[in-house]
Write an enzyme that holds these catalytic residues in place. Structure first.
Site, PDB file in Angstrom:
ATOM      1  CB  ALA A  72      41.089  97.512  23.326  1.00 29.01           C
ATOM      2  CB  SER A  75      46.205  90.193  18.716  1.00 29.75           C
ATOM      3  OG  SER A  75      45.081  90.148  17.881  1.00 29.75           O
ATOM      4  CE1 TYR A 139      49.054  90.204  20.967  1.00 25.06           C
ATOM      5  CE2 TYR A 139      49.859  87.954  20.700  1.00 25.06           C
ATOM      6  CZ  TYR A 139      48.896  88.833  21.134  1.00 25.06           C
ATOM      7  OH  TYR A 139      47.753  88.362  21.738  1.00 25.06           O
TER       8      TYR A 139
HETATM    9  N1  LIG Z   1      42.119  85.319  19.505  1.00 28.93           N
HETATM   10  C1  LIG Z   1      43.088  84.656  20.123  1.00 28.93           C
HETATM   11  O1  LIG Z   1      43.358  83.466  19.830  1.00 28.93           O
HETATM   12  C2  LIG Z   1      43.878  85.333  21.222  1.00 28.93           C
HETATM   13  C3  LIG Z   1      44.900  84.595  21.872  1.00 28.93           C
HETATM   14  C4  LIG Z   1      45.613  85.206  22.902  1.00 28.93           C
HETATM   15  C5  LIG Z   1      45.324  86.503  23.289  1.00 28.93           C
HETATM   16  N2  LIG Z   1      44.357  87.212  22.632  1.00 28.93           N
HETATM   17  C6  LIG Z   1      44.088  88.597  23.070  1.00 28.93           C
HETATM   18  O2  LIG Z   1      42.697  88.734  23.274  1.00 28.93           O
HETATM   19  C7  LIG Z   1      42.266  90.061  22.935  1.00 28.93           C
HETATM   20  C8  LIG Z   1      41.124  89.981  21.954  1.00 28.93           C
HETATM   21  O3  LIG Z   1      41.555  89.291  20.782  1.00 28.93           O
HETATM   22  P1  LIG Z   1      40.594  89.121  19.529  1.00 28.93           P
HETATM   23  O4  LIG Z   1      41.016  87.905  18.810  1.00 28.93           O
HETATM   24  O5  LIG Z   1      39.198  89.284  19.964  1.00 28.93           O
HETATM   25  O6  LIG Z   1      41.049  90.409  18.668  1.00 28.93           O
HETATM   26  P2  LIG Z   1      40.160  91.417  17.805  1.00 28.93           P
HETATM   27  O7  LIG Z   1      41.105  92.142  16.924  1.00 28.93           O
HETATM   28  O8  LIG Z   1      39.007  90.701  17.193  1.00 28.93           O
HETATM   29  O9  LIG Z   1      39.580  92.417  18.925  1.00 28.93           O
HETATM   30  C9  LIG Z   1      40.309  93.501  19.443  1.00 28.93           C
HETATM   31  C10 LIG Z   1      39.356  94.692  19.512  1.00 28.93           C
HETATM   32  O10 LIG Z   1      40.021  95.791  20.126  1.00 28.93           O
HETATM   33  C11 LIG Z   1      39.734  96.981  19.399  1.00 28.93           C
HETATM   34  N3  LIG Z   1      40.834  97.920  19.643  1.00 28.93           N
HETATM   35  C12 LIG Z   1      42.154  97.759  19.326  1.00 28.93           C
HETATM   36  N4  LIG Z   1      42.854  98.817  19.746  1.00 28.93           N
HETATM   37  C13 LIG Z   1      41.975  99.669  20.360  1.00 28.93           C
HETATM   38  C14 LIG Z   1      42.098 100.927  21.012  1.00 28.93           C
HETATM   39  N5  LIG Z   1      43.278 101.563  21.094  1.00 28.93           N
HETATM   40  N6  LIG Z   1      40.991 101.497  21.531  1.00 28.93           N
HETATM   41  C15 LIG Z   1      39.783 100.892  21.436  1.00 28.93           C
HETATM   42  N7  LIG Z   1      39.608  99.704  20.831  1.00 28.93           N
HETATM   43  C16 LIG Z   1      40.693  99.104  20.301  1.00 28.93           C
HETATM   44  C17 LIG Z   1      39.590  96.525  17.959  1.00 28.93           C
HETATM   45  O11 LIG Z   1      38.844  97.404  17.148  1.00 28.93           O
HETATM   46  C18 LIG Z   1      38.897  95.169  18.145  1.00 28.93           C
HETATM   47  O12 LIG Z   1      37.489  95.292  18.128  1.00 28.93           O
HETATM   48  C19 LIG Z   1      43.504  90.771  22.400  1.00 28.93           C
HETATM   49  O13 LIG Z   1      44.033  91.562  23.444  1.00 28.93           O
HETATM   50  C20 LIG Z   1      44.445  89.638  22.035  1.00 28.93           C
HETATM   51  O14 LIG Z   1      45.781  90.035  22.151  1.00 28.93           O
HETATM   52  C21 LIG Z   1      43.625  86.645  21.612  1.00 28.93           C
END
Ligand SMILES: NC(=O)c1ccc[n+]([C@@H]2O[C@H](COP(=O)([O-])OP(=O)(O)OC[C@H]3O[C@@H](n4cnc5c(N)ncnc54)[C@H](O)[C@@H]3O)[C@@H](O)[C@H]2O)c1
Length: 322
Positions: A72, A75, A139
């Site tokens: 969570a 991003s 970020y």
């Molecule tokens: N997608 C990528 O390429 C990538 C790359 C590097 C790091 N990340 C990290 O991986 C993780 C997941 O990324 P993603 O692409 O699946 O993002 P996403 O936005 O699809 O998923 C994040 C989820 O967290 C939930 N969320 C956010 N804040 C919250 C809170 N305070 N309480 C409860 N739920 C909360 C959102 O509703 C969402 O479902 C993130 O931490 C992101 O920083 C992603």
């Protein structure tokens, strides 16, 4: 051995795929997600769902949980530049509350989604974990702050933690895939052109010091990434904080990605060259040696065309359902 795991952010892209993998491995999964950027229908069948915030995790955590997998966060790099406070609040203060709740409940294992953005503009590629961390946006800075927080928690309070620094996650797995809104990731954006949802793809700068002048990134299949999370759960050791980069160790340029989407979809994909975006490094490629050595991770879906094909199938499925 099967266990019970709290997956924060399990209604989002990566968290939902990892939750699905945990279920397939026979574990019990509870997803905690406030649906701020996630989707209720993204939560895999078979997982329990709590619609709630990580800041309130103490309400639901107890010693029956074997670990927390913490996805969570907010991003969006661009948004973090104009609203940094939103990122410090959710990513940093939110995680601090979560760590406190874990301490209270006696849950002593954590796998955390960190990011290549913690490194900033690298001096050398492939990037190793000992490279300097100098994030170029709030970020990346918020994720680096959390990594420091976890290091202290492990040393002072015996947490066993693994931070996985993802490079560019792509592809889909079964019913789970990428549907960020707004979308900022290259592969789903190019696929939107193939679907007729946008006219052309913008190429931000074609004068970088790379073979074709466009930025080079390391794309990792989300299912390979999920495998690493299950391995990280096994590797987490009380009192230690292990940090591992997750990428394939191979870079593809923006133009190579666009060309691959042309081949997979058969669409001509018009492109428009736009000015460089501030803070975009020329090349970000991971050294995954630590993940291979310490986790025993061995990615099996590194082929870019395969990654794009899985993302394309998912994008078409979502479009049919809308
Ligand atoms: N997608 C990528 O390429 C990538 C790359 C590097 C790091 N990340 C990290 O991986 C993780 C997941 O990324 P993603 O692409 O699946 O993002 P996403 O936005 O699809 O998923 C994040 C989820 O967290 C939930 N969320 C956010 N804040 C919250 C809170 N305070 N309480 C409860 N739920 C909360 C959102 O509703 C969402 O479902 C993130 O931490 C992101 O920083 C992603």
């Amino acid at each position: 051995m099967s266990g019970k795991y709290l997956v924060t952010g399990g209604a989002g892209y990566v968290g939902s795929v990892v939750a699905q993998h945990l279920l397939e491995a026979g574990h019990e999964v509870v997803v905690l997600d406030n649906l701020s950027t996630g989707f209720r229908e993204g939560v895999p069948a078979g997982a329990a769902f709590i619609e709630g915030d990580i800041r309130d995790a103490a309400k639901w955590l107890d010693s029956s949980f074997g670990a927390v997998l913490h996805f969570a966060a907010f991003s969006q790099v661009g948004e973090s530049v104009v609203k940094p406070e939103k990122y410090w609040d959710n990513n940093v203060a939110g995680t601090m509350a979560l760590l406190g709740a874990m301490r209270e409940a006696g849950v002593r294992k954590l796998v955390f989604s960190s990011t290549a953005a913690t490194y900033g503009e690298p001096k050398e590629v492939p990037i190793v974990e000992s490279a300097p961390t100098s994030p170029t946006n709030p970020y990346g800075a918020s994720k680096l702050a959390v990594d420091h927080m976890i290091t202290g928690e492990a040393a002072a309070h015996g947490l066993g933690a693994v931070s996985l620094r993802y490079f560019n996650v792509a592809g889909a797995y079964g019913e789970q895939g990428e549907r960020h809104n707004p979308e900022s990731h290259l592969i789903p954006l190019v696929l939107q052109v193939a679907q007729g949802r946008r006219d052309a793809i913008s190429v931000y700068g074609d004068d970088y010091p790379t073979p074709d002048g466009t930025c080079v990134r390391d794309y990792i299949h989300v299912a390979d990434l999920a495998d690493a999370h299950l391995l990280a759960l096994k590797a987490a050791t009380s009192g230690e904080h292990l940090i591992c980069n997750l990428g394939n160790g191979e870079g593809f340029s923006v133009r190579q990605v666009i060309e691959t989407v042309r081949q997979v979809t058969g669409h001509p994909i018009p492109e428009v060259v736009a000015p460089r975006r501030g803070g975009d490094p020329a090349a970000l490629v991971a050294s995954a040696a630590t993940a291979r050595e310490k986790l025993g991770w061995n990615p099996s879906r590194a082929d870019l065309a395969g990654i794009v094909a899985d993302a394309w199938e998912f994008a078409q499925k979502i479009a049919r359902e809308q």
